[in-house]
Every structure is written in C-alpha cells, then in structure tokens.
Motif scaffolding. Sequence first.
Motif, PDB file in Angstrom:
ATOM      1  N   TYR A 109       0.880  -1.211   0.150  1.00 41.45           N
ATOM      2  CA  TYR A 109       0.196  -0.025  -0.089  1.00 41.45           C
ATOM      3  C   TYR A 109       1.006   1.314  -0.053  1.00 41.45           C
ATOM      4  O   TYR A 109       0.622   2.244  -0.656  1.00 41.45           O
ATOM      5  CB  TYR A 109      -0.855  -0.107   1.027  1.00 41.45           C
ATOM      6  CG  TYR A 109      -1.681   1.220   1.200  1.00 41.45           C
ATOM      7  CD1 TYR A 109      -2.958   1.451   0.585  1.00 41.45           C
ATOM      8  CD2 TYR A 109      -1.372   2.135   2.285  1.00 41.45           C
ATOM      9  CE1 TYR A 109      -3.299   2.920   0.504  1.00 41.45           C
ATOM     10  CE2 TYR A 109      -1.884   3.599   2.142  1.00 41.45           C
ATOM     11  CZ  TYR A 109      -2.961   3.673   1.482  1.00 41.45           C
ATOM     12  OH  TYR A 109      -3.640   4.929   1.398  1.00 41.45           O
ATOM     13  N   MET A 118       2.509   1.930  -3.330  1.00 40.34           N
ATOM     14  CA  MET A 118       1.539   2.477  -4.336  1.00 40.34           C
ATOM     15  C   MET A 118       1.452   3.795  -4.180  1.00 40.34           C
ATOM     16  O   MET A 118       1.144   4.829  -4.981  1.00 40.34           O
ATOM     17  CB  MET A 118       0.211   1.445  -4.359  1.00 40.34           C
ATOM     18  CG  MET A 118       0.550   0.159  -4.617  1.00 40.34           C
ATOM     19  SD  MET A 118       1.153  -0.023  -6.527  1.00 40.34           S
ATOM     20  CE  MET A 118       0.028   0.827  -7.487  1.00 40.34           C
ATOM     21  N   THR A 119       1.234   4.148  -2.657  1.00 46.02           N
ATOM     22  CA  THR A 119       0.989   5.484  -2.305  1.00 46.02           C
ATOM     23  C   THR A 119       2.063   6.514  -2.497  1.00 46.02           C
ATOM     24  O   THR A 119       1.911   7.655  -2.945  1.00 46.02           O
ATOM     25  CB  THR A 119       0.688   5.594  -0.700  1.00 46.02           C
ATOM     26  OG1 THR A 119      -0.355   4.812  -0.312  1.00 46.02           O
ATOM     27  CG2 THR A 119       0.151   7.074  -0.360  1.00 46.02           C
ATOM     28  N   ALA A 151       1.890   7.067  -6.100  1.00 44.16           N
ATOM     29  CA  ALA A 151       0.663   8.094  -6.527  1.00 44.16           C
ATOM     30  C   ALA A 151       1.087   9.416  -6.096  1.00 44.16           C
ATOM     31  O   ALA A 151       0.636  10.531  -6.765  1.00 44.16           O
ATOM     32  CB  ALA A 151      -0.638   7.587  -5.658  1.00 44.16           C
ATOM     33  N   SER A 206      -3.584   9.711   3.836  1.00 39.31           N
ATOM     34  CA  SER A 206      -3.253   8.714   2.797  1.00 39.31           C
ATOM     35  C   SER A 206      -2.336   7.640   3.317  1.00 39.31           C
ATOM     36  O   SER A 206      -2.378   6.595   3.257  1.00 39.31           O
ATOM     37  CB  SER A 206      -2.860   9.205   1.282  1.00 39.31           C
ATOM     38  OG  SER A 206      -3.651   9.798   0.984  1.00 39.31           O
ATOM     39  N   VAL A 217      -4.099   7.011  -2.994  1.00 38.04           N
ATOM     40  CA  VAL A 217      -4.535   5.543  -3.584  1.00 38.04           C
ATOM     41  C   VAL A 217      -6.150   5.696  -3.368  1.00 38.04           C
ATOM     42  O   VAL A 217      -6.477   5.290  -2.130  1.00 38.04           O
ATOM     43  CB  VAL A 217      -3.903   4.326  -3.074  1.00 38.04           C
ATOM     44  CG1 VAL A 217      -4.666   2.999  -3.653  1.00 38.04           C
ATOM     45  CG2 VAL A 217      -2.465   4.528  -3.357  1.00 38.04           C
TER      46      VAL A 217
END
Length: 146
Positions: free
Chosen positions: A80, A83-84, A87, A110, A122
Amino acid sequence: MIKSVQYLRAIAALMVVMHHVIIKWRQYDVPSLSWFHIGYYVVDLFFIISAYIMCNTTEQREVTFRRFIFARCTRILPLYWLMTVAALAIFIIKPSVVNSSSGTTSVIASFFLLPDGTRFLVNNGWTLSYEFLFYFWLWAIFIQAQ
C-alpha cells in the motif's frame, strides 16, 4: 477454516474488481457490461466475510494484539505504501490526474489510513482504513472478553 467461505470471499473480491473496471470503462464510453451493478453491494459482503474470517481465525489460537496487528501491517502496508508513494509522485507532477473525480486529497491521511473524509492518494485506500478500524474494534472486544 471453511473453504467455501474463502471461495465466497474470492468471488466477492473479483466482483469488486469488476465493478471498478466497469466504472473506468464508463468513463471512456466502453459499453461492455454496463448492466453489471452488483459489485457496489459486494463491498459490504466482502467486509462481512472478512470479519467472519478474522474472528474465526483469532478465536482458534492464542494471539496477542501486538502479534495480530504486526502480522496485518507487514502483510498489507508495504505494498500500500509503495503504491501511495507512486501516486504521490504523480500527484506532485500532475495533481489533476490523481483523484480526478473531485474532493480534497490528503497526503497525511493517505499514508496513515486516517478516515477523515478526504480522498486518499490511492483512492481505494479507504477500504484499508476501515479494515484497520475493524482490527482495533476486534482487539477491544477481545480485551473485554478476557
């Protein structure tokens, strides 16, 4: 663990993924599967199944909250956060691309999965924020039961 429940959870997860794919298709005027609306409701089913599995697995063995939350964090958070970060890089370069459906995006919320009403970098991170809230509620129930 009851295998049929795990199968149902897998089916529910796939239906949620289908729902999100169809949302994207609608944004680009792709008519395929436009009749498929059940995915929206399957999110609730997925949470219910996850709660059942969590209660079932923790009831069957002695587990401390520290071990419980550590196992969840090491399984969920690295991907996670990766991915954050990706992003966030996109958000810094071109903010209109991240969460383009409107609303305020919170970088702090986030990363720490704080359900404060803002959008996460995300977008689907909100599900994890509620999952972690459930973990803390589960822990509180165990403390009361002991």
